[in-house]
Design an enzyme around this catalytic site. Structure first.
Site, PDB file in Angstrom:
ATOM      1  CB  CYS A  86       0.682   0.864  -7.381  1.00 37.18           C
ATOM      2  SG  CYS A  86       0.444   0.043  -5.804  1.00 37.18           S
ATOM      3  CE  LYS A 113       7.627  -1.367 -11.637  1.00 41.10           C
ATOM      4  NZ  LYS A 113       8.354  -1.511 -10.372  1.00 41.10           N
ATOM      5  CB  THR A 136       2.761  -6.904  -8.926  1.00 43.19           C
ATOM      6  OG1 THR A 136       2.021  -5.732  -8.595  1.00 43.19           O
ATOM      7  CG2 THR A 136       4.075  -6.895  -8.155  1.00 43.19           C
ATOM      8  N   GLY A 157       0.813  -1.217   0.000  1.00 42.44           N
ATOM      9  CA  GLY A 157       0.000   0.000   0.000  1.00 42.44           C
ATOM     10  C   GLY A 157       0.844   1.264   0.000  1.00 42.44           C
ATOM     11  CG  LEU A 158       1.895   2.875  -3.234  1.00 48.10           C
ATOM     12  CD1 LEU A 158       1.132   3.936  -4.031  1.00 48.10           C
ATOM     13  CD2 LEU A 158       3.188   2.515  -3.961  1.00 48.10           C
TER      14      LEU A 158
HETATM   15  C1  FMN Z   1       7.020  -6.078  -1.665  1.00 52.91           C
HETATM   16  C2  FMN Z   1       6.978  -5.366  -2.997  1.00 52.91           C
HETATM   17  C3  FMN Z   1       6.827  -3.985  -3.030  1.00 52.91           C
HETATM   18  C4  FMN Z   1       6.791  -3.304  -4.246  1.00 52.91           C
HETATM   19  N1  FMN Z   1       6.677  -1.944  -4.254  1.00 52.91           N
HETATM   20  C5  FMN Z   1       6.707  -1.273  -5.428  1.00 52.91           C
HETATM   21  C6  FMN Z   1       6.664   0.154  -5.469  1.00 52.91           C
HETATM   22  O1  FMN Z   1       6.634   0.821  -4.423  1.00 52.91           O
HETATM   23  N2  FMN Z   1       6.687   0.767  -6.690  1.00 52.91           N
HETATM   24  C7  FMN Z   1       6.751   0.056  -7.861  1.00 52.91           C
HETATM   25  O2  FMN Z   1       6.777   0.656  -8.921  1.00 52.91           O
HETATM   26  N3  FMN Z   1       6.801  -1.280  -7.850  1.00 52.91           N
HETATM   27  C8  FMN Z   1       6.782  -1.971  -6.680  1.00 52.91           C
HETATM   28  N4  FMN Z   1       6.858  -3.344  -6.683  1.00 52.91           N
HETATM   29  C9  FMN Z   1       6.953  -4.067  -7.969  1.00 52.91           C
HETATM   30  C10 FMN Z   1       8.408  -4.427  -8.305  1.00 52.91           C
HETATM   31  O3  FMN Z   1       9.208  -3.269  -8.438  1.00 52.91           O
HETATM   32  C11 FMN Z   1       8.485  -5.245  -9.610  1.00 52.91           C
HETATM   33  O4  FMN Z   1       8.005  -4.473 -10.681  1.00 52.91           O
HETATM   34  C12 FMN Z   1       7.679  -6.528  -9.556  1.00 52.91           C
HETATM   35  O5  FMN Z   1       7.724  -7.094  -8.270  1.00 52.91           O
HETATM   36  C13 FMN Z   1       8.150  -7.576 -10.573  1.00 52.91           C
HETATM   37  O6  FMN Z   1       9.494  -7.947 -10.365  1.00 52.91           O
HETATM   38  P1  FMN Z   1       9.956  -9.224  -9.476  1.00 52.91           P
HETATM   39  O7  FMN Z   1       9.160 -10.397  -9.955  1.00 52.91           O
HETATM   40  O8  FMN Z   1      11.424  -9.350  -9.701  1.00 52.91           O
HETATM   41  O9  FMN Z   1       9.618  -8.880  -8.073  1.00 52.91           O
HETATM   42  C14 FMN Z   1       6.887  -4.043  -5.464  1.00 52.91           C
HETATM   43  C15 FMN Z   1       7.044  -5.429  -5.422  1.00 52.91           C
HETATM   44  C16 FMN Z   1       7.084  -6.103  -4.214  1.00 52.91           C
HETATM   45  C17 FMN Z   1       7.258  -7.602  -4.205  1.00 52.91           C
END
Ligand code: FMN
Ligand code: FAD
Ligand code: FES
Lengths: 303, 260
Positions: free
Chosen positions: A129, A164, A192, A71-72
């Site tokens: 997000c 993004k 995600t 939740g940012l």
């Molecule tokens: C716990 C968590 C927090 C995240 N927080 C953010 C965020 O604040 N801003 C954002 O752009 N992406 C956020 N992401 C997404 C990641 O930056 C990434 O795009 C996504 O998890 C896919 O990559 P991965 O499979 O290597 O985790 C978050 C991911 C996770 C798991």
């Protein structure tokens, strides 16, 4: 082979950076290894005001992945510029600052503030997000809104702006083209995938927020496919991410069309994931005859 | 200093129904600062289960380079841990978090230690440390039933130890708070670890006590970076105050965090 990559605002020693939200603002990892080994650092999303975020549980394990609904949570623009960014200045590693909000004005204020601080190399607009909504539509799923937001943020920023992208769309190439048109300097993808997990024993969702974002190895094929598709329609630099756990994954992303990569969830299951991947890449590059990434990619998929 | 280490399994024993005690050997025990710290265990060298499992350090012996964990085999990760055998090398991240600071009680004073279920293990290391400092240790342990009860003898060796079970199969019937009230146990400080309902009952019954409690929360990284494990603080002027259970806790001063 030379691992160095040069992207707008980001001169990277190697193509690997930790992904936003999975690395905090770097301090915790600085106790574990030298952050100068990283190609760049994508810091946690900044919103205009401080946010507590969602209630817990905020994470749930899934098959080869995880759901999160943080939740940012962040200390807000003032907190980030006063408490987090100054410390990162001692590094010789470019900082990519993730920008989030609920209204266009929020994004503008955060982007302007971070850009003016002079402490970030580039911005990453988080229009993807799963929990940030405006009038019921996420900015990341409507090409018109995505373009307008990009234009407005570009207008107030002196540093390059990466957008993004969300994978939760029917046609990701449409959004990519729209934000390129609006002046984006680069793209990062994927964020995600929206998901949910229910515990049959309680008959309730595992996350307090019910719905969360799926990340980790489970989403890698989706990320590869989307990067490949986006690469066909734009020349913009792409930071690729989604399920990277090791060097082989990095190579797969680079072949699909990425110019650099971000490692997210892997840091959570192994806090040494980034330096381990960079070491593997360095060993690999030592025996590669190509001069650079462009040379190495030749003969791969049409990208 | 946090490290990720391949530690070797010295022994593993089922000490109660589905409750396992494992002794690990490596460099990590020398870095443990206080009882109540925990480790984050990767239960398989493969991708899945993806997330580490947080488990408290129950005791450690730095000279022998050894430490013990006690866990309940429940889901996928802890069931894999239960299948560890002496000689296995296992992936452990730690030591993590802040343990019990025992400055609330002096030599000759009385500490009341209250544990429930798999919240009991870290309290053993704590009880030993307190007893070693000349603090009078009394313990109240709560379990579901007789088969799942453990460590009564080890705590009895350090001071009075009372046991309660929900079904009354051993010890006194009821909850730990029932035992404390019925026996009118007095104390200079309370140290507690266990399920949330138990902590809440203690917190509301003995709101003005001095002491510390240890919390559980679903975790991601375990090192303070991902914000998975936050809780609200009691003092929260603008609604954004928080503590991370993994890196600010898991042990908190009595009354500091909201037990929700
Ligand atoms: C716990 C968590 C927090 C995240 N927080 C953010 C965020 O604040 N801003 C954002 O752009 N992406 C956020 N992401 C997404 C990641 O930056 C990434 O795009 C996504 O998890 C896919 O990559 P991965 O499979 O290597 O985790 C978050 C991911 C996770 C798991
Ligand atoms: C600081 C801390 C110390 C702990 N110490 C001990 C201990 O000494 N002994 C012991 O038996 N247990 C302890 N626990 C609880 C232990 O972490 C969980 O029982 C374990 O994670 C469950 O994993 P699983 O594979 O059995 O379950 P699964 O259902 O497969 O787990 C799925 C996910 O949920 C998480 N999860 C499930 N239950 C819990 C829980 N109660 N707390 C936190 N995360 C959970 C898991 O870590 C995993 O990410 C501790 C928890 C914390 C936070
Ligand atoms: S588990 Fe990541 S911050 Fe606590």
């Amino acid at each position: 082979m030379k691992l160095h990559v040069s992207l707008p605002g980001l001169e990277m020693k190697n193509p690997v950076m930790p992904a936003s939200g999975c690395f905090g603002f770097g301090k915790e990892f600085a106790q574990l290894y030298d952050l100068n080994d990283l190609g760049a650092i994508a810091i946690k999303a900044t919103t205009e005001e401080a946010r507590f975020g969602n209630e817990t549980p905020r994470v749930a394990e899934t098959e080869a992945g995880m759901l999160n609904a943080i939740g940012l949570q962040n200390p807000g623009l003032k907190g980030v510029t006063e408490q987090e960014l100054p410390w990162l200045q001692q590094l010789d590693t470019p900082i990519l600052a993730n920008v989030a909000g609920t209204k266009m004005e929020d994004y503008e204020a955060v982007a302007a503030g971070l850009s003016e601080s002079g402490m970030v190399a580039a911005l990453e607009l988080n229009i993807s997000c799963p929990n940030v909504k405006e009038g019921g539509i996420t900015f990341g799923t409507d090409p018109k809104l995505a373009a307008e937001l990009t234009k407005r943020v570009k207008h107030v920023s002196d540093v390059p702006v990466y957008v993004k992208l969300s994978p939760n769309v029917t046609d990701i190439t449409e959004i990519a083209k729209a934000v390129e048109h609006a002046g984006a300097d680069g793209l990062s993808l994927i964020n995600t995938l929206s998901g949910m997990k229910i515990d049959p024993a309680t008959r309730k969702p595992l996350l307090a927020n019910e719905i969360g974002g799926l990340s980790g190895p489970a989403i890698k094929p989706v990320a590869i496919r989307m990067i490949y598709q986006v690469r066909q329609v734009t020349e913009l630099p792409i930071i690729g991410m989604g399920g990277i756990m090791g060097m082989e994954d990095v190579l797969e992303f680079m072949i699909a069309g990425a110019d650099a990569v971000a490692v997210g969830t892997a840091n959570i299951s192994n806090p040494f994931a980034c330096p381990e991947i960079i070491q593997e890449l360095t060993d690999w590059a030592g025996t590669e005859p190509a001069a650079d990434w462009a040379g190495w990619k030749q003969g791969g998929v049409k990208a | 200093m946090i490290q990720k280490e391949w530690m070797s399994v010295v022994s593993i024993d089922e000490i109660a129904a589905s409750i396992f005690e494992v002794v690990l050997e490596g460099d990590m025990p020398e870095r443990i600062q206080a009882p109540g710290q925990f480790v984050h265990v990767k239960t398989s060298p493969h991708v899945a289960p993806l997330l580490r499992r947080p488990v408290s350090i129950s005791e450690h012996w730095p000279e022998q380079r050894r430490m013990a964990l006690v866990f309940r085999a429940e889901g996928e990760g802890t069931s894999r841990m239960a299948a560890w055998r002496a000689g296995d090398e296992v992936d452990v991240l730690g030591p993590l978090g802040n343990g019990f600071d025992t400055s609330d009680v002096d030599e000759g004073e009385k500490a009341l230690i209250v544990g429930g279920g798999v919240g009991v293990p870290p309290l053993l290391g704590l009880a030993k440390q307190l007893a070693g400092h000349g603090v009078r240790v009394q313990t109240v342990l709560g379990f579901a039933d007789e088969p799942s009860a453990f460590f009564q003898e080890r705590f009895s060796a350090l001071g009075d130890c009372f046991v309660s079970t929900i079904d009354g199969s051993i010890g006194e019937t009821g909850f730990v708070t029932d035992v404390i009230d019925r026996r009118g146990l007095s104390y200079d400080a309370i140290y507690a670890c266990g399920p949330l309902p138990m902590l809440r009952a203690l917190d509301s019954s003995y709101a003005t006590a001095k002491g510390k409690l240890s919390l559980e929360e679903r975790m991601g990284c375990g090192i303070g970076a991902c914000f998975a494990c936050v809780c609200h603080t009691a003092d929260d002027p603008d609604g954004t105050s928080y503590r991370k259970v993994c890196s600010d806790g898991p042990v908190f001063p009595w009354g500091e965090v909201v037990l929700s």
